[in-house]
Design an enzyme around this catalytic site. Structure first.
Site, PDB file in Angstrom:
ATOM      1  N   GLU A 289       0.885  -1.164   0.000  1.00 43.19           N
ATOM      2  CA  GLU A 289       0.000   0.000   0.000  1.00 43.19           C
ATOM      3  C   GLU A 289       0.919   1.208   0.000  1.00 43.19           C
ATOM      4  O   GLU A 289       1.521   1.540   1.014  1.00 43.19           O
ATOM      5  CB  GLU A 289      -0.918  -0.033   1.228  1.00 43.19           C
ATOM      6  CG  GLU A 289      -1.992   1.031   1.209  1.00 43.19           C
ATOM      7  CD  GLU A 289      -1.658   2.220   2.073  1.00 43.19           C
ATOM      8  OE1 GLU A 289      -1.166   3.228   1.507  1.00 43.19           O
ATOM      9  OE2 GLU A 289      -1.879   2.164   3.286  1.00 43.19           O
ATOM     10  N   CYS A 328      -2.047   8.553   3.746  1.00 39.04           N
ATOM     11  CA  CYS A 328      -1.905   7.951   2.417  1.00 39.04           C
ATOM     12  C   CYS A 328      -3.134   8.204   1.566  1.00 39.04           C
ATOM     13  O   CYS A 328      -3.082   8.078   0.341  1.00 39.04           O
ATOM     14  CB  CYS A 328      -1.637   6.454   2.547  1.00 39.04           C
ATOM     15  SG  CYS A 328      -2.906   5.551   3.466  1.00 39.04           S
TER      16      CYS A 328
END
Length: 707
Positions: A289, A328
């Site tokens: 990720e 993120c």
């Protein structure tokens, strides 16, 4: 120095206190201790040693802790996980592991104030703590619930339906998932030291796989406290979790095909790690990720003055300032209709101007510091790159106010908004992520152009679309869905209950294609199966029933000694079967049911019309009449252990029943799922056959039975 674990839960933090778990420098005349952040390896806490690195406070820039030890026995950690933790976890059922997760989450909830107090040093505000700490605990609760609701109280997870591989059904196929017999190495980012760990730990432990957690060193002291709490709870089996505070050494060089690496961080680091020759040679699973240029699109209908316009501005401001933009999922590119760009700049700048920057421990602070001065320098460097193609229209890093702290010593920055006037020719605004409170606005001509700009990021974790026009939402989903792990749509109808652009939820997939890493985390049981092997098994109905702990039609039946509805949950056996007597369906039955229920559909009442229908030979019985007669054939009317009928699944009608036909029922225990200590769910496989033993109907009946 006091131990924050012992602070009474809920006691309010006072930033003027001079006794904290650690701090540095001289405050109120007391010199504070630099905290030694340990690793937990093979059942023991290991203090920092050779190669230890100092950690500075995000607020003051002073050294507050030390972490790292080059002499960690990483092979011993891997062996301990594989040989001690793995067998202990695999011995438990999915439900037992789910109960364990729930208990651990509840324990952490009782001690979260200690983690709050410690996490301030990372620059996070109290609202940021709610995302990281409460969010992490909440994620564990969700996986615990899904483990109990969606997974069996057994050791094998069935993936999909049984496939009939032969004419008569004596040779079948089924996909199953079983825990990998290695270890999951979790490499986490600095921005969410608790959530970032728990969102990986929860599905891993639920799968039955032990984990080794390696948090980013800048904030590993918060992770260490969380791990200490989990271990002190006494709820986890030995070897279920270990902690590396500092570097991993050559651990990745020692992984094999049963192991998993789950990484969160920069694309550059991910590339370096996943290119490890051992990982490639051994086909070690690598779930990534990575950073991504997430975008938010303002729909063409969302003009100034609409609820959607105001919502858009609010969402962008929140994503720029929460965790000081160190998320993120934060919005990096603001994509708005060309005729609204200036209005967005003005409205967003006005909201950003009200954002109070300061010591995160102060109640008035709305945005704290970045995690370190090193991160601050990196954000400024990336902002400079973006500035080559865009004009900064808000936020001056050389002139901004900070409350209660020194802007020069701490890792503070103001939110910075850039405007890119030529997004089609620009390159760096679409590939450069300043991992902080930085975002760039750009205009689009039409929806297709907005989709094109969104896709220029080459893969993101999330893109949001603020629109009240379903046609716009559909157009974006079809045109841009392949480029994003999640599409978040919001408008006046959903905004009061929506969770926000930047909030990954454990129910939904978190990850994304391309630049975002290509991996998927969370997503409920999907996230659990990342740590399991999917295997196709083939064999007879008896073989599949034994492996899956779920009765498969065609498998050996167990004759019931007594009516199954008189037997308690614990007394029923998988495959226990009852065959009923037959009942003849008459024309009077069909007409009575039609008149009583009002269902006078022509196939039941008009013989000539029914004969013209290609599916019926003439007037036929109602499907629901057949279900009612079936219940009358197998139900035990007296009070007993069956507490409730909670529904039926997978109902199918295969052959019509005419007046004069008879039906009989086969009732088999297909699956059992314990719900609590008082009752469990029994899933019954029910078939209705006619006088020629032809299948008329089939379904699954659900009952709750006393334990």
């Amino acid at each position: 120095m006091i131990n924050l674990i012992d602070r009474p839960y809920g006691q309010k933090y006072n930033p003027k206190e001079t006794t904290t778990r650690f701090a540095s420098g001289v405050t109120g005349g007391n010199k504070m201790t630099i905290q030694q952040i340990s690793s937990f390896a093979a059942g023991e806490w290991i203090a920092p040693g050779a190669g230890a690195r100092n950690i500075a406070s995000a607020i003051t820039g002073d050294v507050i802790a030390s972490a790292g030890n080059n002499d960690l026995d990483v092979q011993g950690m891997l062996d301990y996980a594989r040989n001690v933790g793995g067998p202990a976890l695999r011995k438990m059922t999915f439900h037992e592991r789910a109960k364990m997760l729930k208990a651990v989450a509840a324990y952490l909830g009782k001690h979260k104030q200690a983690m709050y107090d410690l996490s301030f040093e990372t620059g996070a505000t109290q609202n940021d703590h709610l995302i990281d700490i409460d969010g992490g605990i909440g994620t564990m609760f969700v996986f615990a619930s899904k483990g109990r609701r969606e997974m069996p109280d057994g050791h094998v997870y069935l993936d999909g339906d049984v496939e009939q591989l032969s004419r008569n059904g004596t040779f079948l196929g089924q996909h199953i998932c079983t825990p990998l017999q290695g270890v999951a190495v979790h490499i986490n980012a600095f921005n969410f030291p608790v959530w970032g760990m728990l969102e990986k730990v929860a599905p891993t432990l639920l799968a039955g796989v032990p984990c080794i957690v390696k948090p980013a060193t800048n904030s590993c002291y918060v992770t260490e406290l969380c791990v200490r709490l989990m271990l002190e709870s006494g709820l986890l089996p030995a070897g279920a979790i270990q902690l590396v505070s500092g570097g991993l050494g050559d651990m990745l060089d020692r992984l094999g095909m049963q192991d998993v690496v789950s990484f969160t961080g920069s694309a550059q680091t991910a590339m370096k790690l996943r290119s490890n020759p051992v990982i490639l040679e051994n086909s070690v699973r690598f779930v990534a990720e990575q950073d991504s240029l997430n975008g938010s699109i303002l729909g063409p209908d969302a003009q100034p003055g609409t609820p959607e316009f105001d919502l858009f501005v609010k969402e962008v401001q929140r994503e720029m300032t929460t965790k000081a933009g160190q998320k993120c999922t934060a919005i990096r590119r603001i994509i708005a209709p060309e005729n609204t760009v200036q209005a967005v700049i003005e409205a967003l700048s006005a909201r950003l101007a009200k954002t109070v920057i300061g010591d995160p421990r102060l109640e008035t602070t709305r945005m704290g510091a970045l995690v370190s001065n090193g991160q601050k320098r990196d954000v400024l460097e990336k902002a400079g790159i973006i500035g080559q193609e865009a004009e900064r229209v808000f936020g001056d890093p050389d002139a901004f106010d900070v409350e209660g702290a020194d802007a020069e010593k701490g890792a503070f920055l103001p939110p910075m908004l850039f405007h890119c006037a030529n997004p089609d020719s620009a390159e760096r605004v679409h590939d450069t992520e300043a991992f902080g409170p930085v975002s760039t606005i750009m205009g689009y001509r039409d929806v297709d152009h907005a989709i094109e700009l969104a896709n220029k990021g080459l893969g993101s974790l999330v893109a949001s679309v603020i629109t009240h026009d379903p046609a716009v939402a559909r157009q974006v989903a079809l045109g841009s869905g392949a480029y994003h792990g999640r599409l978040y749509f919001n408008n006046r109808d959903s905004m009061k209950e929506s969770t926000g652009h930047g909030s990954p939820l454990p129910h939904m997939v978190h990850g994304g294609p391309g630049r975002a890493g290509g991996g998927e985390e969370l997503g409920g049981v999907r996230g659990v199966t990342h740590y399991m092997q999917r295997t196709a098994i083939q064999g007879s109905p008896d073989i599949l029933s034994a492996i899956g702990e779920k009765w498969v039609p065609g498998a050996t039946e167990i004759k019931a000694d007594a009516h199954p509805f008189t037997r308690r949950y614990g007394e029923l056996a998988i495959g226990e079967t009852m065959h009923t007597a037959a009942r003849t369906v008459t024309l009077e039955d069909i007409e009575h049911f039609a008149n009583f229920t009002g269902d006078t559909f022509y196939a039941h009442m008009d013989d000539a019309a029914a004969e013209r229908n290609p599916f019926f030979p003439g007037r036929v019985a109602h499907g629901y009449l057949l279900l009612s007669f079936a219940a009358g054939l197998f139900v035990e009317p007296n009070e007993g252990p069956v507490l409730a009928n909670t529904g039926l699944d997978n109902l199918r009608f295969m052959k019509p029943v005419s007046a004069g036909d008879s039906i009989k029922v086969r009732l088999s225990v297909k699956k059992k799922t314990q719900r609590n200590d008082e009752y469990g769910e029994v899933r019954w496989h029910v078939t209705l056959t006619n006088q020629d033993d032809e299948l008329v109907a089939e379904y699954e009946l659900l009952t709750m039975n006393a334990y």
